[in-house]
Design an enzyme around this catalytic site. Structure first.
Site, PDB file in Angstrom:
ATOM      1  N   ARG A 108       0.822  -1.209   0.000  1.00 31.98           N
ATOM      2  CA  ARG A 108       0.000   0.000   0.000  1.00 31.98           C
ATOM      3  C   ARG A 108       0.856   1.260   0.000  1.00 31.98           C
ATOM      4  O   ARG A 108       0.546   2.222  -0.712  1.00 31.98           O
ATOM      5  CB  ARG A 108      -0.980  -0.002   1.184  1.00 31.98           C
ATOM      6  CG  ARG A 108      -1.990   1.139   1.088  1.00 31.98           C
ATOM      7  CD  ARG A 108      -3.132   1.013   2.082  1.00 31.98           C
ATOM      8  NE  ARG A 108      -2.672   1.173   3.455  1.00 31.98           N
ATOM      9  CZ  ARG A 108      -3.458   1.055   4.528  1.00 31.98           C
ATOM     10  NH1 ARG A 108      -4.748   0.763   4.369  1.00 31.98           N
ATOM     11  NH2 ARG A 108      -2.975   1.215   5.731  1.00 31.98           N
ATOM     12  N   LYS A 153      -2.591   7.033   1.173  1.00 32.80           N
ATOM     13  CA  LYS A 153      -2.442   7.312   2.601  1.00 32.80           C
ATOM     14  C   LYS A 153      -1.346   8.363   2.733  1.00 32.80           C
ATOM     15  O   LYS A 153      -0.181   8.055   2.977  1.00 32.80           O
ATOM     16  CB  LYS A 153      -2.110   6.028   3.367  1.00 32.80           C
ATOM     17  CG  LYS A 153      -2.451   6.106   4.832  1.00 32.80           C
ATOM     18  CD  LYS A 153      -2.490   4.735   5.468  1.00 32.80           C
ATOM     19  CE  LYS A 153      -2.373   4.808   6.974  1.00 32.80           C
ATOM     20  NZ  LYS A 153      -3.471   5.493   7.650  1.00 32.80           N
ATOM     21  N   GLU A 169     -16.254   7.063   5.407  1.00 30.21           N
ATOM     22  CA  GLU A 169     -15.474   6.365   6.440  1.00 30.21           C
ATOM     23  C   GLU A 169     -15.422   7.255   7.663  1.00 30.21           C
ATOM     24  O   GLU A 169     -16.088   8.288   7.707  1.00 30.21           O
ATOM     25  CB  GLU A 169     -14.064   6.032   5.929  1.00 30.21           C
ATOM     26  CG  GLU A 169     -13.222   7.230   5.536  1.00 30.21           C
ATOM     27  CD  GLU A 169     -11.811   6.856   5.050  1.00 30.21           C
ATOM     28  OE1 GLU A 169     -11.337   5.752   5.324  1.00 30.21           O
ATOM     29  OE2 GLU A 169     -11.194   7.709   4.385  1.00 30.21           O
TER      30      GLU A 169
HETATM   31  N1  PXG Z   1      -9.389   5.259   6.975  1.00 31.67           N
HETATM   32  C1  PXG Z   1      -8.452   6.176   7.272  1.00 31.67           C
HETATM   33  C2  PXG Z   1      -8.644   7.574   6.832  1.00 31.67           C
HETATM   34  C3  PXG Z   1      -7.308   5.790   7.992  1.00 31.67           C
HETATM   35  O1  PXG Z   1      -6.366   6.683   8.286  1.00 31.67           O
HETATM   36  C4  PXG Z   1      -8.179   3.525   8.083  1.00 31.67           C
HETATM   37  C5  PXG Z   1      -9.268   3.975   7.350  1.00 31.67           C
HETATM   38  C6  PXG Z   1      -8.070   2.080   8.434  1.00 31.67           C
HETATM   39  O2  PXG Z   1      -7.065   1.449   7.653  1.00 31.67           O
HETATM   40  P1  PXG Z   1      -6.180   0.236   8.186  1.00 31.67           P
HETATM   41  O3  PXG Z   1      -5.319  -0.120   7.067  1.00 31.67           O
HETATM   42  O4  PXG Z   1      -5.410   0.736   9.371  1.00 31.67           O
HETATM   43  O5  PXG Z   1      -7.129  -0.842   8.566  1.00 31.67           O
HETATM   44  C7  PXG Z   1      -7.167   4.445   8.393  1.00 31.67           C
HETATM   45  C8  PXG Z   1      -5.946   4.017   9.141  1.00 31.67           C
HETATM   46  C9  PXG Z   1      -4.402   6.183  14.702  1.00 31.67           C
HETATM   47  C10 PXG Z   1      -4.234   5.313  13.506  1.00 31.67           C
HETATM   48  O6  PXG Z   1      -3.419   6.342  15.444  1.00 31.67           O
HETATM   49  C11 PXG Z   1      -5.070   5.466  12.418  1.00 31.67           C
HETATM   50  C12 PXG Z   1      -4.916   4.635  11.298  1.00 31.67           C
HETATM   51  C13 PXG Z   1      -3.957   3.676  11.293  1.00 31.67           C
HETATM   52  C14 PXG Z   1      -3.129   3.530  12.384  1.00 31.67           C
HETATM   53  C15 PXG Z   1      -3.263   4.354  13.515  1.00 31.67           C
HETATM   54  O7  PXG Z   1      -5.489   6.709  14.919  1.00 31.67           O
HETATM   55  N2  PXG Z   1      -5.765   4.849  10.269  1.00 31.67           N
END
Ligand code: PXG
Length: 292
Positions: A50, A149, A182
């Site tokens: 990713r 991301k 989301e």
């Molecule tokens: N949407 C957004 C905008 C994100 O930033 C997700 C969905 C979920 O994706 P994953 O691949 O993690 O299942 C994210 C990911 C935090 C933190 O500290 C946030 C994320 C990942 C790790 C830590 O809040 N967001």
């Protein structure tokens, strides 16, 4: 704490980057949040794929091969003697001048932080979350693809400020057409009569790694029908169950949205099964940190 920075393992105090780094000046860069559980890194290959895709989309050359990023992630965990933890992998455009032009940045910066994870409070999982819909619309893919991301999180932070002001931990973000996209750092799912719905990425959602794992479990173990389809606040309010997924949150039940009780107000049966199965998956699978 040891930090990996551009090929070196440095003490936290010495891990510094330039004030001319375009990651800082313009948010010009990409990142991953990754978890290690029980001595294994969960879905490491997917996270590396990713970040490579995010980088390719912004025409940024990652200064390490996929294999070497994997090695650097494991090295950083070992340098910090971590078995469980949170890994932040960041690639920025690097130091340039005060103009936007990325060509002025000679070399990308890459760093990896591996830290203990601050877990969400246990009551989030046992009682479920209350969330609100924010008025901050999720950036549309025609402006900046949510699949990237990137280091541009201001859209999500504006929404997070709304959530905090409302006294809840997360906010549901709609896209500019009013469809659910989301949350600020999590994907969203609803369950209605044995069908699991989650917004497709083109609505304005990151293709979450946790989202992918949960869809696999739902399909293969729980034999649920899964639809990546658009839905609105109405469908959330009238869902049987609702939950969020993300690397930090894992799978977390939602029991109240904009003051409306979801289902019977308790974490749903299917959600609880998904939480259990996801825990198993994180405990048993992943790239080992300390053994070959
Ligand atoms: N949407 C957004 C905008 C994100 O930033 C997700 C969905 C979920 O994706 P994953 O691949 O993690 O299942 C994210 C990911 C935090 C933190 O500290 C946030 C994320 C990942 C790790 C830590 O809040 N967001």
């Amino acid at each position: 704490m040891k930090i990996y920075l551009d090929g070196k393992m440095l003490e936290k105090e010495d891990a510094k980057i330039s004030v001319f780094d375009h990651g800082l000046l313009y948010g010009d860069g990409v990142f991953e949040g990754i978890r290690a559980y029980n001595g294994r890194v969960f879905r490491l290959r997917e996270h590396i794929d990713r970040i490579y895709n995010s980088a390719r989309a912004i025409d940024l050359v990652v200064p390490l091969s996929k294999k070497d990023i994997g090695i650097a992630v494991l090295d950083t965990l070992r340098a910090n003697k971590l078995k469980d933890g949170y890994i932040r992998l960041v690639v920025t455009r690097g130091a340039g001048d005060l103009g936007l032009d990325p060509q002025k940045c000679e070399k990308a910066t890459i760093f990896i932080i591996a830290d203990k994870i601050k877990l969400y409070p246990e009551e989030f999982y046992t009682n479920g979350l209350s969330v609100v819909t924010t008025s901050v619309r999720r950036t549309m893919p025609d402006a900046l693809s949510p699949c990237i991301k990137s280091l541009n999180y201001l859209n999500n932070i504006m929404a997070k400020l709304d959530a905090i002001r409302a006294g809840v931990p997360e906010a549901i973000m709609l896209n500019s057409a009013g469809y659910v996209a989301e949350c600020t750092g999590d994907n969203i799912f609803i369950l209605k009569e044995n069908t699991l719905f989650t917004p497709p990425s083109w609505v304005g959602a990151l293709e979450g790694i946790t989202r992918g794992a949960v869809m696999e479990i739902a399909r293969n173990k729980l034999k649920l029908a899964i639809k990546e389809d658009v839905f609105t606040q109405y469908h959330v309010y009238t869902a049987d169950e609702c939950f969020l997924t993300g690397t930090a949150a894992e799978v977390v039940p939602v029991v109240k949205v904009d003051g409306r009780i979801i289902g019977d107000g308790n974490p749903g049966k299917t959600t609880l099964r998904l939480i259990k199965e996801f825990k198993e998956l994180t405990r048993l699978t992943g790239v080992p940190i300390y053994e070959k």
